[in-house]
Design a protein around this motif. Structure first.
Motif, PDB file in Angstrom:
ATOM      1  N   GLN A 138       0.835  -1.203   0.000  1.00  0.00           N
ATOM      2  CA  GLN A 138       0.000   0.000   0.000  1.00  0.00           C
ATOM      3  C   GLN A 138       0.870   1.253   0.000  1.00  0.00           C
ATOM      4  O   GLN A 138       0.548   2.243  -0.655  1.00  0.00           O
ATOM      5  N   GLY A 139       1.982   1.195   0.719  1.00  0.00           N
ATOM      6  CA  GLY A 139       2.926   2.306   0.698  1.00  0.00           C
ATOM      7  C   GLY A 139       3.489   2.519  -0.698  1.00  0.00           C
ATOM      8  O   GLY A 139       3.681   3.657  -1.137  1.00  0.00           O
ATOM      9  N   GLY A 140       3.757   1.419  -1.402  1.00  0.00           N
ATOM     10  CA  GLY A 140       4.231   1.523  -2.781  1.00  0.00           C
ATOM     11  C   GLY A 140       3.197   2.169  -3.688  1.00  0.00           C
ATOM     12  O   GLY A 140       3.538   3.000  -4.544  1.00  0.00           O
ATOM     13  N   LEU A 141       1.935   1.809  -3.508  1.00  0.00           N
ATOM     14  CA  LEU A 141       0.860   2.433  -4.282  1.00  0.00           C
ATOM     15  C   LEU A 141       0.783   3.928  -4.002  1.00  0.00           C
ATOM     16  O   LEU A 141       0.635   4.742  -4.918  1.00  0.00           O
ATOM     17  N   GLU A 142       0.869   4.292  -2.727  1.00  0.00           N
ATOM     18  CA  GLU A 142       0.809   5.704  -2.360  1.00  0.00           C
ATOM     19  C   GLU A 142       1.982   6.467  -2.973  1.00  0.00           C
ATOM     20  O   GLU A 142       1.822   7.579  -3.473  1.00  0.00           O
ATOM     21  N   HIS A 143       3.163   5.849  -2.948  1.00  0.00           N
ATOM     22  CA  HIS A 143       4.341   6.480  -3.538  1.00  0.00           C
ATOM     23  C   HIS A 143       4.129   6.736  -5.025  1.00  0.00           C
ATOM     24  O   HIS A 143       4.391   7.841  -5.521  1.00  0.00           O
ATOM     25  N   GLU A 144       3.657   5.731  -5.753  1.00  0.00           N
ATOM     26  CA  GLU A 144       3.443   5.884  -7.193  1.00  0.00           C
ATOM     27  C   GLU A 144       2.393   6.951  -7.494  1.00  0.00           C
ATOM     28  O   GLU A 144       2.545   7.745  -8.422  1.00  0.00           O
ATOM     29  N   SER A 145       1.334   6.973  -6.696  1.00  0.00           N
ATOM     30  CA  SER A 145       0.292   7.980  -6.876  1.00  0.00           C
ATOM     31  C   SER A 145       0.828   9.384  -6.587  1.00  0.00           C
ATOM     32  O   SER A 145       0.589  10.322  -7.356  1.00  0.00           O
ATOM     33  N   ASN A 146       1.577   9.524  -5.496  1.00  0.00           N
ATOM     34  CA  ASN A 146       2.158  10.828  -5.162  1.00  0.00           C
ATOM     35  C   ASN A 146       3.111  11.304  -6.245  1.00  0.00           C
ATOM     36  O   ASN A 146       3.125  12.494  -6.596  1.00  0.00           O
ATOM     37  N   LEU A 147       3.919  10.404  -6.776  1.00  0.00           N
ATOM     38  CA  LEU A 147       4.857  10.758  -7.829  1.00  0.00           C
ATOM     39  C   LEU A 147       4.125  11.229  -9.082  1.00  0.00           C
ATOM     40  O   LEU A 147       4.485  12.247  -9.681  1.00  0.00           O
ATOM     41  N   ALA A 148       3.066  10.528  -9.462  1.00  0.00           N
ATOM     42  CA  ALA A 148       2.283  10.921 -10.639  1.00  0.00           C
ATOM     43  C   ALA A 148       1.630  12.282 -10.442  1.00  0.00           C
ATOM     44  O   ALA A 148       1.634  13.124 -11.351  1.00  0.00           O
ATOM     45  N   HIS A 149       1.078  12.527  -9.252  1.00  0.00           N
ATOM     46  CA  HIS A 149       0.447  13.819  -8.974  1.00  0.00           C
ATOM     47  C   HIS A 149       1.481  14.942  -8.941  1.00  0.00           C
ATOM     48  O   HIS A 149       1.241  16.050  -9.422  1.00  0.00           O
ATOM     49  N   PHE A 150       2.650  14.673  -8.361  1.00  0.00           N
ATOM     50  CA  PHE A 150       3.710  15.670  -8.333  1.00  0.00           C
ATOM     51  C   PHE A 150       4.148  16.025  -9.747  1.00  0.00           C
ATOM     52  O   PHE A 150       4.274  17.200 -10.103  1.00  0.00           O
ATOM     53  N   ALA A 151       4.379  15.000 -10.580  1.00  0.00           N
ATOM     54  CA  ALA A 151       4.827  15.234 -11.946  1.00  0.00           C
ATOM     55  C   ALA A 151       3.789  16.038 -12.725  1.00  0.00           C
ATOM     56  O   ALA A 151       4.136  16.972 -13.459  1.00  0.00           O
ATOM     57  N   GLU A 152       2.522  15.697 -12.570  1.00  0.00           N
ATOM     58  CA  GLU A 152       1.464  16.439 -13.265  1.00  0.00           C
ATOM     59  C   GLU A 152       1.407  17.884 -12.780  1.00  0.00           C
ATOM     60  O   GLU A 152       1.259  18.808 -13.573  1.00  0.00           O
ATOM     61  N   GLY A 153       1.528  18.089 -11.481  1.00  0.00           N
ATOM     62  CA  GLY A 153       1.527  19.452 -10.935  1.00  0.00           C
ATOM     63  C   GLY A 153       2.706  20.264 -11.442  1.00  0.00           C
ATOM     64  O   GLY A 153       2.570  21.451 -11.764  1.00  0.00           O
ATOM     65  N   LEU A 154       3.873  19.628 -11.519  1.00  0.00           N
ATOM     66  CA  LEU A 154       5.058  20.318 -12.024  1.00  0.00           C
ATOM     67  C   LEU A 154       4.876  20.676 -13.503  1.00  0.00           C
ATOM     68  O   LEU A 154       5.179  21.800 -13.920  1.00  0.00           O
ATOM     69  N   ARG A 155       4.369  19.723 -14.300  1.00  0.00           N
ATOM     70  CA  ARG A 155       4.134  20.007 -15.721  1.00  0.00           C
ATOM     71  C   ARG A 155       3.142  21.154 -15.882  1.00  0.00           C
ATOM     72  O   ARG A 155       3.341  22.054 -16.714  1.00  0.00           O
ATOM     73  N   LEU A 156       2.078  21.147 -15.086  1.00  0.00           N
ATOM     74  CA  LEU A 156       1.086  22.212 -15.170  1.00  0.00           C
ATOM     75  C   LEU A 156       1.702  23.544 -14.762  1.00  0.00           C
ATOM     76  O   LEU A 156       1.501  24.568 -15.432  1.00  0.00           O
ATOM     77  N   GLY A 157       2.468  23.543 -13.685  1.00  0.00           N
ATOM     78  CA  GLY A 157       3.115  24.780 -13.243  1.00  0.00           C
ATOM     79  C   GLY A 157       4.067  25.334 -14.276  1.00  0.00           C
ATOM     80  O   GLY A 157       4.093  26.554 -14.523  1.00  0.00           O
ATOM     81  N   LEU A 158       4.854  24.467 -14.893  1.00  0.00           N
ATOM     82  CA  LEU A 158       5.774  24.921 -15.938  1.00  0.00           C
ATOM     83  C   LEU A 158       5.015  25.438 -17.157  1.00  0.00           C
ATOM     84  O   LEU A 158       5.413  26.449 -17.761  1.00  0.00           O
ATOM     85  N   ALA A 159       3.938  24.762 -17.521  1.00  0.00           N
ATOM     86  CA  ALA A 159       3.136  25.220 -18.662  1.00  0.00           C
ATOM     87  C   ALA A 159       2.520  26.586 -18.375  1.00  0.00           C
ATOM     88  O   ALA A 159       2.524  27.472 -19.242  1.00  0.00           O
ATOM     89  N   LEU A 160       2.022  26.788 -17.163  1.00  0.00           N
ATOM     90  CA  LEU A 160       1.442  28.082 -16.797  1.00  0.00           C
ATOM     91  C   LEU A 160       2.499  29.174 -16.781  1.00  0.00           C
ATOM     92  O   LEU A 160       2.266  30.299 -17.244  1.00  0.00           O
ATOM     93  N   ALA A 161       3.696  28.854 -16.246  1.00  0.00           N
ATOM     94  CA  ALA A 161       4.779  29.840 -16.221  1.00  0.00           C
ATOM     95  C   ALA A 161       5.187  30.215 -17.644  1.00  0.00           C
ATOM     96  O   ALA A 161       5.347  31.398 -17.965  1.00  0.00           O
TER      97      ALA A 161
END
Length: 87
Positions: free
Chosen positions: A57-80
């Motif tokens: 379950q910790g592994g699942l949470e890690h993968e989910s957090n990583l995907a959300h972080f990457a998407e947030g970073l991509r969105l932030g860079l696109a907005l900038a």
């Protein structure tokens, strides 16, 4: 100090620098309490299975957090980029 310098010096971008809020600490305490109570009633095989489940379950949470972080970073860079290019 710039964000790049903070990253280089280790004052940003690592787990030790992220301060968890009180709600996180409250939930963490409750999880620890429930885990202790649950383990009291289990035999060794069941404890091992529960441990393995918790790790997965910790592994699942890690993968989910990583995907959300990457998407947030991509969105932030696109907005900038969009805001800089559309002055």
């Amino acid at each position: 100090m710039s964000a790049i310098e903070e990253l280089y010096c280790g004052t940003r971008g690592n787990c030790e620098c992220i301060k968890q809020n009180e709600e996180y600490k409250k939930i963490l305490g409750k999880c620890a309490e429930l885990s202790t109570l649950l383990n009291e009633g289990l035999d060794e095989r069941q404890k091992s299975l529960l441990f393995d489940l918790t790790v997965e379950q910790g592994g699942l949470e890690h993968e989910s957090n990583l995907a959300h972080f990457a998407e947030g970073l991509r969105l932030g860079l696109a907005l900038a980029a969009e805001s800089l290019l559309n002055k």
